[in-house]
Design an enzyme around this catalytic site. Sequence first.
Site, PDB file in Angstrom:
ATOM      1  N   LYS A   1       0.053   3.740  -2.651  1.00  0.00           N
ATOM      2  CA  LYS A   1      -0.972   4.787  -2.566  1.00  0.00           C
ATOM      3  C   LYS A   1      -0.375   6.195  -2.506  1.00  0.00           C
ATOM      4  O   LYS A   1      -1.076   7.180  -2.774  1.00  0.00           O
ATOM      5  CB  LYS A   1      -1.870   4.536  -1.369  1.00  0.00           C
ATOM      6  CG  LYS A   1      -2.711   3.257  -1.485  1.00  0.00           C
ATOM      7  CD  LYS A   1      -3.638   3.109  -0.285  1.00  0.00           C
ATOM      8  CE  LYS A   1      -4.577   1.919  -0.445  1.00  0.00           C
ATOM      9  NZ  LYS A   1      -3.942   0.625  -0.121  1.00  0.00           N
TER      10      LYS A   1
ATOM     11  N   LYS B   1       3.192   6.372   5.133  1.00  0.00           N
ATOM     12  CA  LYS B   1       2.344   5.289   4.643  1.00  0.00           C
ATOM     13  C   LYS B   1       2.862   3.920   5.054  1.00  0.00           C
ATOM     14  O   LYS B   1       4.052   3.631   4.941  1.00  0.00           O
ATOM     15  CB  LYS B   1       2.246   5.355   3.113  1.00  0.00           C
ATOM     16  CG  LYS B   1       1.173   4.455   2.547  1.00  0.00           C
ATOM     17  CD  LYS B   1      -0.216   4.969   2.873  1.00  0.00           C
ATOM     18  CE  LYS B   1      -1.301   3.919   2.666  1.00  0.00           C
ATOM     19  NZ  LYS B   1      -1.266   2.853   3.698  1.00  0.00           N
TER      20      LYS B   1
ATOM     21  N   SER C   1      -5.611   3.689   4.755  1.00  0.00           N
ATOM     22  CA  SER C   1      -5.093   2.922   3.614  1.00  0.00           C
ATOM     23  C   SER C   1      -6.224   2.249   2.833  1.00  0.00           C
ATOM     24  O   SER C   1      -6.187   1.056   2.535  1.00  0.00           O
ATOM     25  CB  SER C   1      -4.085   1.857   4.090  1.00  0.00           C
ATOM     26  OG  SER C   1      -3.389   1.305   2.999  1.00  0.00           O
TER      27      SER C   1
ATOM     28  N   SER D   1       0.787  -1.235   0.000  1.00  0.00           N
ATOM     29  CA  SER D   1       0.000   0.000   0.000  1.00  0.00           C
ATOM     30  C   SER D   1       0.814   1.278   0.000  1.00  0.00           C
ATOM     31  O   SER D   1       0.249   2.376  -0.092  1.00  0.00           O
ATOM     32  CB  SER D   1      -0.952   0.015   1.195  1.00  0.00           C
ATOM     33  OG  SER D   1      -2.037  -0.855   0.979  1.00  0.00           O
TER      34      SER D   1
END
Length: 503
Positions: free
Chosen positions: A103, A278, A156, A100
């Site tokens: 992202k 993140k 997320s 993720s």
Amino acid sequence: MLLIRAKHSHTAQSRSRRACLTRRALACLLAAVLAGGVFAPAPALAEVRGTDQLLGTTVAERGLPAVACPNVTAKYALVVGADGTVYFARDADTQTHIASITKVMTAIVALDSGMPLDTTVTVSEAAGTVGESSAELAVGDKLSLQAALTGLMVPSGNDAAIAIAETVGATLAAEGQDPNEAFVAAMNAKAAELGMTSTLFSNPHGLDVGEFDNEMYSTARDVAVMCAYAMKNETFRAIVAMPTAQLTVTKPDGATDIIDLTSSDLLLGNYEGACGIKTGFTDTAGYAFAGACNRGEGDLYAIVLGTPSENARFEDTKALLNWVYNNRMTYALAHSPQTVPMDVDGTVTEVPLIAEVPQSAWPDKRVKATLADPSATVEVFAPEGNVSQELVTRDLPGAVSVGDVVGTLNFYQGNELIASQDLVATEDSPAPDLFQSIGFWWDRLWAGFGGTELMAEPVLVNETPLIYSKAATDQNIDDIRAIAAGEAPLSEGDPSSDDSKEE
């Protein structure tokens, strides 16, 4: 002009909590016992590898003790400053899945598209049913682009990722092109633009199983580049710094719903200076985290990929950030075991005796000197190496008064000049009278025929204590650091300093 270069072979780690150092030392000791050596692999344990790079040089080449190095579990890692300085790297150019963390690029493309943040994003069937990590969006929900970005980055949300890609991609797609494909193409184009040469995206969320099992990869170094770019955007920066958030969505029936979100970044609010960015996890990628921290000296980015657990990725991040912060230190320039009185306008103070500079008008006289600013310091990063000093004296053919500049003291870390201070006289010293001058001239004339020179040698009294010792342990490293910072006095025979050597 006379020049003396005094070099020392010292070391020390800068400020760090003793408990943190003890934990690192124990981790390395355990790794050594289990694997037969400090630098041997120790699966599932934090470790120091001989191939880990500190400022571009491997741990093995530096010959540093394990206590002086960061211990992490990550397969791939990088710590880089806002100025591009790479403090630590472990296989930072090896391609791997980043889950993720993908992202971050999704947010970059959306924000760089120029689409207004109040643009309505509608959650499609594909977005609402994607599964895995979620912003709790349902099919048919409508929300602003800014809210969707919040759902993307805070919890997320894979649902938010697809919704954003479809909405923004529709404005990027050529005729007949799928919006999602157009968006992913824009992600890869942006990666190329940023110089992320070892990165390939195949979707906007980072899932890598089932229908999303396509070729995709990045590296710790590329992730750091991506994160540094994203953090220049104030909207992005504000979103990723939120430990919690709320989304306002409009349901298909027109009703309004409030969704409470909690960040997957567990450092927010729990680690000084943490400000994003993140997390990521898939079975293939392992647990990953791209973290940013700012304690008033610019952003510092720590990238850890392929850690064995959720807790490990945050412990690795803290270990790497702590290592950088603890090795940034304030180094005092004046470290003299002697002081002398200095009378300035009738006020007498004790100042450090830094050097004794030859007064060339005399054959055997030296003038005592101190730094123009005896309290001067310089910021250093300890693993760059120890500090050396270079004395450059001026020719003093006449009288000298208190405060006159009689030379310069330069300070180096490695081969880089890090500070320079004027040396000023701490005493008055008259010039010889006419008859003395004639006598000295005659003596020097005859001495010259004999190949000798009648003038006193300069004396460098100042010392440059260790800031980094290859023999450092968690028991003595705090003492070494305190001396180098000027917080503790030098003592005779102290292991944190060497006698000055002239060359």
